[in-house]
Write an enzyme that holds these catalytic residues in place. Structure first.
Site, PDB file in Angstrom:
ATOM      1  N   GLY A   1       5.294  -9.633   4.756  1.00 40.21           N
ATOM      2  CA  GLY A   1       5.641  -9.080   3.780  1.00 40.21           C
ATOM      3  C   GLY A   1       7.103  -8.919   3.446  1.00 40.21           C
ATOM      4  N   SER A   2       7.423  -7.654   2.713  1.00 38.57           N
ATOM      5  CA  SER A   2       8.560  -7.608   2.121  1.00 38.57           C
ATOM      6  C   SER A   2       9.823  -7.201   3.073  1.00 38.57           C
ATOM      7  CB  SER A   2       8.742  -6.318   1.327  1.00 38.57           C
ATOM      8  OG  SER A   2      10.121  -5.936   0.954  1.00 38.57           O
TER       9      SER A   2
END
Lengths: 138, 405
Positions: free
Chosen positions: A64-65
């Site tokens: 993810g981010s």
């Protein structure tokens, strides 16, 4: 007693112990965790409802981010971070998160430790010149 | 990893806790990637500075790292969540704006060039072939590796800040010439027309290839087509981990590609059907968007002129209540003011904004639920991060459909 060998940074040394929190599912620090409580809040993650504080978290890698490192930093500032994060594959985002959050990061952890039967078990990790030894009480 | 005496002293905290953490970031990254040593860089570009993305946690860290310290190389910074001077007009809540202003102030106090753009290579830092730099922002990273032949890995916020403070980066990945060879061949099977076509083609390739260094073949583009290459770079990097591509005749690193390098490489064809499929997944027809947004990546002066030319030729004025915003860097804004472009567009109902873009603006807080844009990257993030509906098309086509009904 079993021993597992892994790697870490040259600037870490000493020993540390805690209970293992294990998941075979990658964890997204941004999104899966509630920063105000340090609890995993993604209902689709195996560690849903678990608290990170004081644990030794073992995951294959993060996902993810790129904001992930700041979440580890925030948990650490609030005293809610795990004591160490262990990953099977070297992972830049987790590495940076652990460095800025001032917690241990261990990587190249053998996949054989990523096993449900070690979940919740107490381990002792000693670290010296980039080598990490994880001792499991079984 | 070999560290100099000075690097070791900084690591041990001789120059304070913040620089020690900065050095740990670079050494730690170097160690996990088996770097031999740190190398000097000529510039840094820091991404991850919009309050909406990094939140209170990111602000706290930037405050800690920058407080009392100074960047030692030329350092530009990415867009923020708002136009730092006209945020009130953008309906940004005051408490949110104050946080964003503090992030900007921390960076400026540490010596950041007041740039707030994803295109620092237009008007700020222009790295040359072979230069080692530490840049964040996936579109700029792809552009300078691929078009300019400068060398950077895709840095996150903390590592770019650490590099800016120490003037160094670990030697691994795309800093090493041998790691800059193609890993897959992509053959383009359709004719591209508009800048938006390049944006969507990039997106389609990024979506398909995901990582590595694609060699893009049969693509008609010239060395000075920076607007198309800028759009392509942003498109390819948005849905992938691609930090570099190669085009013969464009990429300095493509000169040394040998037959041997190409042997055994997988070939992938991208057709008009692939591109249309991406377009239909990104774009939905919109009767009336809440916002028309151009400038992802930030528009160049030439792109502004294209819009102005169209508006003049058709005698268009925006009399609708749909805001039309075009985002540019501060450098482009200044020049556009001098040339009368900003005031001309304002008279025609089009606002030129700085320091931000629709990817990092707090669209929900601003009450924006649908956006028409000419950028595949903007479409990707506006859908994903803000849950808004997007209509994706060439800028002139969007203006035509909104303004000449």
């Amino acid at each position: 007693m079993k021993e597992f060998h892994a790697k870490t940074f040259s600037f870490l040394q000493g020993t540390l112990s805690g209970r293992l929190l294990i998941s075979k599912t990658p964890l997204s620090f941004y999104g899966d965790i509630d920063v105000s409580s340090g609890v995993i809040i993604n209902p689709r993650h195996d560690l849903y409802g678990e608290t990170l504080s004081g644990k030794i978290l073992l995951i294959p890698h993060s996902s993810g981010s790129t904001v992930g490192p700041y979440i580890i930093y925030a948990l650490s500032q609030k005293g809610l971070a795990p004591r160490a994060i262990l990953t099977c594959h070297a992972d830049s985002l987790t590495a940076i998160g652990c460095i800025i959050g001032n917690i241990w990061y261990i990587y190249d952890v053998p996949e054989s430790l990523l096993d449900e039967r070690y979940h919740g078990i107490r381990v002792e990790i000693s670290v010296r010149s980039r080598e990490a030894v994880i001792k499991v009480n079984v | 990893m070999h560290l100099t005496k000075e690097e070791e002293r900084i690591l041990d905290g001789e120059k304070g806790e913040a620089l020690s953490v900065a050095m740990k970031i670079l050494v730690g990254l170097g160690e996990i990637h088996d770097a031999e040593r740190l190398i000097p860089i000529s510039s840094a570009h820091v991404s991850g500075i919009s309050y909406g993305n990094i939140g209170e946690e990111g602000l706290n860290f930037i405050r800690f790292l920058c407080n009392g310290n100074h960047f030692v190389v030329s350092t530009t910074v990415n867009p923020t969540a708002m136009d730092l001077e006209s945020w009130q007009e953008m309906k940004i809540p005051k408490d949110y704006a104050e946080k964003q202003l503090e992030i900007a102030e921390c960076l400026i106090r540490a010596g950041a060039i007041v740039s707030f753009t994803c295109t620092p290579y237009l008007g700020y830092t222009f790295p040359q072939y072979g230069d080692h730099v530490a840049w964040g922002e996936s579109s700029a990273v792809a552009f300078i590796n691929s078009v300019l032949g400068a060398r950077t890995n895709k840095e996150g916020g903390p590592s770019a800040l650490a590099s800016a403070l120490l003037g160094k980066t670990p030697l691994y990945g795309l800093h090493i010439k041998d790691n800059r060879r193609p890993t897959v061949r992509v053959i383009v099977r359709f004719n591209l027309q508009t800048i938006t076509d390049f944006s969507i083609l990039g997106y389609a390739i990024g979506h398909r290839i995901r990582s590595g260094i694609p060699l893009i073949e049969n693509i008609k583009v010239y060395t000075n087509d920076y607007d198309k290459l800028k759009a392509f770079s942003a498109g390819i990097a948005a849905p992938s981990n691609i930090a570099m591509y190669l085009i013969k005749g464009i990429s300095p690193d493509a000169i040394s590609i040998s037959e041997h390098d190409l042997r055994n490489l997988e070939k992938v064809e991208i057709t008009i059907d692939d591109v249309n499929e991406e377009l239909s997944s990104l774009s939905s027809p919109l009767e009336r968007p809440d916002l028309v947004f151009f400038g992802c990546p930030h528009y160049s002066l030439r792109e502004l002129e294209r819009v102005i030319g169209y508006i003049k030729a058709h005698g268009i004025v925006n009399r609708t209540d749909v805001p039309i915003w075009i985002a540019v860097s501060r450098a482009t804004y200044k020049r556009a003011v001098e040339l009368g472009y900003v005031s001309f567009l304002k008279r025609r109902g089009i606002k030129v904004i700085r320091d931000t873009c629709a990817v990092v603006m707090p669209l929900k807080l601003m009450g924006i639920k649908s956006v028409a844009t000419d950028s595949a990257k903007a479409a990707h993030y506006i859908r994903l991060r803000h849950g808004a509906t997007v209509y994706l098309a060439d800028a002139l086509k969007i203006l035509e459909s909104i303004l000449t009904q």
